[in-house]
Design a protein around this motif. Structure first.
Motif: not given
Length: 172
Positions: A125, A127-129, A131, A133, A149
């Motif tokens: 991915n 983008v994002g970090r 995490r 879920r 992530g």
């Protein structure tokens, strides 16, 4: 929550129909097709390219099948055999779709398997970090959630490999 509404049989039929459609498009070179999928889509790639299932001819035209972090347990249990060269791209620390069954599937079938160190599910991915879920009920530790992530280094390596394999597979 936690129940799939679309089965792998339906995903297989959809993927094979999409391949047939793509092969018939103006300008398409029907014998130069690849099928790619991520996570559930990666599992659909396995379902669509299973040579032990006779229905559908589109998978036989594939030059390459690529699955990013699929679930491989069902394919492994059902004696999956690839109808096309198969590339599996996996995260070492993936606790949603653990790499172990895919590594074993690769060993049994001769598929090319790459496991990216320090990587979780969704490692590519952009983008994002990372995490946790907690909305995902399955995974390695049911009820405890899964990690998801990016890993920029793994993404760069995986995409470079993917591009090399696609170029090689599509060469005349």
């Amino acid at each position: 929550m936690g129940h799939r509404r679309v089965t792998q049989v339906e995903r297989r039929a959809d993927a094979l129909a999409a391949l047939d459609w793509a092969a018939q498009q103006p300008g398409a070179q029907g014998g130069r097709l690849a099928l790619l999928g991520w996570s559930h889509g990666g599992s659909a790639v396995l379902a669509a390219t299973d040579a032990t299932r006779p229905e559908g001819t589109a998978a036989a035209r594939l030059r390459l099948a690529v699955a990013f972090y699929p679930g491989c347990s069902t394919a492994l249990r059902e004696g999956y055999r690839p109808a096309a060269p198969l590339l599996l791209l996996l995260g070492e620390l993936d606790d949603w779709t653990p790499p172990g069954p895919c590594i074993e599937l690769g060993r049994r079938t001769g598929a090319e398997v790459h496991v990216y160190a320090g990587s979780q599910h969704d490692f590519d991915n952009p983008v994002g970090r990372l995490r946790l879920r907690t909305d995902v009920p399955n995974g390695r530790n049911p009820g405890q959630g899964v990690h998801s992530g990016p890993n920029p280094q793994a993404r760069e390596q995986a995409y470079a490999l993917l591009l090399r394999r696609l170029n090689a597979a599509m060469a005349p």
